[in-house]
Design a protein around this motif. Structure first.
Motif, PDB file in Angstrom:
ATOM      1  N   ALA A  37       0.830  -1.211   0.000  1.00 30.12           N
ATOM      2  CA  ALA A  37       0.000   0.000   0.000  1.00 30.12           C
ATOM      3  C   ALA A  37       0.865   1.263   0.000  1.00 30.12           C
ATOM      4  O   ALA A  37       1.737   1.429   0.843  1.00 30.12           O
ATOM      5  CB  ALA A  37      -0.911  -0.002   1.216  1.00 30.12           C
ATOM      6  N   LEU A  38       0.605   2.136  -0.966  1.00 38.12           N
ATOM      7  CA  LEU A  38       1.271   3.431  -1.032  1.00 38.12           C
ATOM      8  C   LEU A  38       0.563   4.431  -0.121  1.00 38.12           C
ATOM      9  O   LEU A  38       1.145   5.393   0.338  1.00 38.12           O
ATOM     10  CB  LEU A  38       1.280   3.945  -2.476  1.00 38.12           C
ATOM     11  N   GLU A  39      -0.701   4.184   0.122  1.00 34.16           N
ATOM     12  CA  GLU A  39      -1.554   4.923   1.052  1.00 34.16           C
ATOM     13  C   GLU A  39      -2.463   3.892   1.713  1.00 34.16           C
ATOM     14  O   GLU A  39      -2.622   2.788   1.194  1.00 34.16           O
ATOM     15  CB  GLU A  39      -2.411   5.963   0.320  1.00 34.16           C
ATOM     16  N   THR A  40      -3.093   4.227   2.811  1.00 40.34           N
ATOM     17  CA  THR A  40      -4.024   3.311   3.457  1.00 40.34           C
ATOM     18  C   THR A  40      -5.228   3.102   2.542  1.00 40.34           C
ATOM     19  O   THR A  40      -5.788   4.072   2.027  1.00 40.34           O
ATOM     20  CB  THR A  40      -4.462   3.855   4.822  1.00 40.34           C
ATOM     21  N   VAL A  41      -5.586   1.835   2.310  1.00 39.89           N
ATOM     22  CA  VAL A  41      -6.702   1.499   1.427  1.00 39.89           C
ATOM     23  C   VAL A  41      -7.632   0.501   2.110  1.00 39.89           C
ATOM     24  O   VAL A  41      -7.227  -0.238   2.994  1.00 39.89           O
ATOM     25  CB  VAL A  41      -6.215   0.919   0.080  1.00 39.89           C
ATOM     26  N   VAL A  42      -8.870   0.509   1.667  1.00 40.40           N
ATOM     27  CA  VAL A  42      -9.880  -0.401   2.192  1.00 40.40           C
ATOM     28  C   VAL A  42      -9.941  -1.634   1.300  1.00 40.40           C
ATOM     29  O   VAL A  42      -9.968  -1.525   0.074  1.00 40.40           O
ATOM     30  CB  VAL A  42     -11.263   0.294   2.228  1.00 40.40           C
ATOM     31  N   ILE A  43      -9.951  -2.807   1.917  1.00 39.63           N
ATOM     32  CA  ILE A  43     -10.141  -4.056   1.189  1.00 39.63           C
ATOM     33  C   ILE A  43     -11.648  -4.282   1.120  1.00 39.63           C
ATOM     34  O   ILE A  43     -12.315  -4.356   2.152  1.00 39.63           O
ATOM     35  CB  ILE A  43      -9.440  -5.240   1.891  1.00 39.63           C
ATOM     36  N   ARG A  44     -12.167  -4.367  -0.109  1.00 41.36           N
ATOM     37  CA  ARG A  44     -13.613  -4.478  -0.313  1.00 41.36           C
ATOM     38  C   ARG A  44     -13.994  -5.833  -0.891  1.00 41.36           C
ATOM     39  O   ARG A  44     -13.176  -6.512  -1.483  1.00 41.36           O
ATOM     40  CB  ARG A  44     -14.105  -3.362  -1.223  1.00 41.36           C
ATOM     41  N   ASP A  45     -15.271  -6.192  -0.745  1.00 35.47           N
ATOM     42  CA  ASP A  45     -15.738  -7.493  -1.223  1.00 35.47           C
ATOM     43  C   ASP A  45     -15.934  -7.553  -2.731  1.00 35.47           C
ATOM     44  O   ASP A  45     -16.095  -8.632  -3.296  1.00 35.47           O
ATOM     45  CB  ASP A  45     -17.032  -7.905  -0.510  1.00 35.47           C
ATOM     46  N   ARG A  46     -15.906  -6.427  -3.404  1.00 33.70           N
ATOM     47  CA  ARG A  46     -16.033  -6.392  -4.863  1.00 33.70           C
ATOM     48  C   ARG A  46     -15.311  -5.164  -5.409  1.00 33.70           C
ATOM     49  O   ARG A  46     -14.889  -4.298  -4.641  1.00 33.70           O
ATOM     50  CB  ARG A  46     -17.494  -6.417  -5.302  1.00 33.70           C
ATOM     51  N   THR A  47     -15.172  -5.094  -6.706  1.00 35.54           N
ATOM     52  CA  THR A  47     -14.428  -4.013  -7.351  1.00 35.54           C
ATOM     53  C   THR A  47     -15.292  -2.766  -7.512  1.00 35.54           C
ATOM     54  O   THR A  47     -15.625  -2.335  -8.613  1.00 35.54           O
ATOM     55  CB  THR A  47     -13.893  -4.458  -8.724  1.00 35.54           C
ATOM     56  N   SER A  48     -15.664  -2.188  -6.380  1.00 28.97           N
ATOM     57  CA  SER A  48     -16.498  -0.994  -6.361  1.00 28.97           C
ATOM     58  C   SER A  48     -16.284  -0.275  -5.032  1.00 28.97           C
ATOM     59  O   SER A  48     -16.173  -0.928  -3.985  1.00 28.97           O
ATOM     60  CB  SER A  48     -17.976  -1.377  -6.504  1.00 28.97           C
ATOM     61  N   VAL A  49     -16.263   1.053  -5.071  1.00 26.53           N
ATOM     62  CA  VAL A  49     -16.113   1.802  -3.816  1.00 26.53           C
ATOM     63  C   VAL A  49     -17.336   1.644  -2.930  1.00 26.53           C
ATOM     64  O   VAL A  49     -17.284   1.937  -1.736  1.00 26.53           O
ATOM     65  CB  VAL A  49     -15.797   3.298  -4.060  1.00 26.53           C
ATOM     66  N   SER A  50     -18.436   1.144  -3.497  1.00 26.93           N
ATOM     67  CA  SER A  50     -19.624   0.878  -2.681  1.00 26.93           C
ATOM     68  C   SER A  50     -19.625  -0.555  -2.143  1.00 26.93           C
ATOM     69  O   SER A  50     -20.536  -0.950  -1.432  1.00 26.93           O
ATOM     70  CB  SER A  50     -20.901   1.141  -3.478  1.00 26.93           C
ATOM     71  N   ALA A 110     -11.644  -5.161   5.422  1.00 25.54           N
ATOM     72  CA  ALA A 110     -10.440  -4.927   6.221  1.00 25.54           C
ATOM     73  C   ALA A 110      -9.756  -3.687   5.652  1.00 25.54           C
ATOM     74  O   ALA A 110     -10.269  -3.026   4.744  1.00 25.54           O
ATOM     75  CB  ALA A 110      -9.509  -6.130   6.168  1.00 25.54           C
ATOM     76  N   GLN A 111      -8.577  -3.401   6.196  1.00 22.59           N
ATOM     77  CA  GLN A 111      -7.809  -2.240   5.760  1.00 22.59           C
ATOM     78  C   GLN A 111      -6.361  -2.656   5.558  1.00 22.59           C
ATOM     79  O   GLN A 111      -5.831  -3.461   6.312  1.00 22.59           O
ATOM     80  CB  GLN A 111      -7.909  -1.164   6.844  1.00 22.59           C
ATOM     81  N   GLY A 151     -10.056  -9.747  -0.785  1.00 23.40           N
ATOM     82  CA  GLY A 151     -10.931  -8.753  -1.388  1.00 23.40           C
ATOM     83  C   GLY A 151     -10.146  -7.907  -2.373  1.00 23.40           C
ATOM     84  O   GLY A 151      -9.051  -8.302  -2.811  1.00 23.40           O
ATOM     85  N   TYR A 152     -10.671  -6.744  -2.692  1.00 22.73           N
ATOM     86  CA  TYR A 152     -10.096  -5.887  -3.723  1.00 22.73           C
ATOM     87  C   TYR A 152      -9.763  -4.507  -3.166  1.00 22.73           C
ATOM     88  O   TYR A 152     -10.511  -3.964  -2.355  1.00 22.73           O
ATOM     89  CB  TYR A 152     -11.088  -5.733  -4.876  1.00 22.73           C
ATOM     90  N   VAL A 153      -8.629  -3.969  -3.617  1.00 20.91           N
ATOM     91  CA  VAL A 153      -8.221  -2.617  -3.251  1.00 20.91           C
ATOM     92  C   VAL A 153      -8.033  -1.811  -4.534  1.00 20.91           C
ATOM     93  O   VAL A 153      -7.771  -2.375  -5.597  1.00 20.91           O
ATOM     94  CB  VAL A 153      -6.921  -2.595  -2.410  1.00 20.91           C
ATOM     95  N   VAL A 154      -8.155  -0.494  -4.411  1.00 19.51           N
ATOM     96  CA  VAL A 154      -7.949   0.361  -5.575  1.00 19.51           C
ATOM     97  C   VAL A 154      -6.528   0.199  -6.081  1.00 19.51           C
ATOM     98  O   VAL A 154      -5.573   0.205  -5.312  1.00 19.51           O
ATOM     99  CB  VAL A 154      -8.286   1.829  -5.265  1.00 19.51           C
ATOM    100  N   GLY A 155      -6.388   0.023  -7.372  1.00 21.48           N
ATOM    101  CA  GLY A 155      -5.083  -0.281  -7.961  1.00 21.48           C
ATOM    102  C   GLY A 155      -4.107   0.871  -8.009  1.00 21.48           C
ATOM    103  O   GLY A 155      -2.908   0.662  -8.113  1.00 21.48           O
TER     104      GLY A 155
END
Length: 101
Positions: free
Chosen positions: A33-46, A51-52, A91-95
């Motif tokens: 991680a270059l910055e703190t990111v949220v691990i999400r259940d799908r490829t969407s910010v919603s 986890a983090q 899960g997925y994080v912003v690339g």
């Protein structure tokens, strides 16, 4: 017509080799991680936050890009996501906010 068929065969052969290479390297990849990111259940910010991944932390990753919902994070607008696993949570994080080899 023979030249066109040969070209198609070469492209298909190249794709098969590329897929094999990706599968081989998947076992040892990490995303940092270059910055703190949220691990999400799908490829969407919603998507549901699972986890983090804090800045500087690493998580295992198959090093494949996934495309999903658009976002603007770390100063870049993109649809690229990275699949990660941290402490058993996948899960997925912003690339744009993670570094992968």
């Amino acid at each position: 017509m023979t030249a066109a068929l040969l070209g198609t065969t070469l492209i298909a052969g190249g794709s098969a080799s590329a897929q094999t290479g990706a599968a081989t390297s998947a076992a040892s990849c990490t995303a940092t991680a270059l910055e703190t990111v949220v691990i999400r259940d799908r490829t969407s910010v919603s998507g549901t936050a699972l986890a983090q991944l804090n800045k500087g932390e690493s998580a295992s990753s198959p090093c494949q890009m996934y495309y999903g919902g658009s976002y603007t994070k770390c100063g870049i607008t993109s649809k690229r996501w990275v699949k990660v696993t941290k402490h058993g949570v996948t899960g997925y994080v912003v690339g744009t906010c993670v570094k992968t080899p």
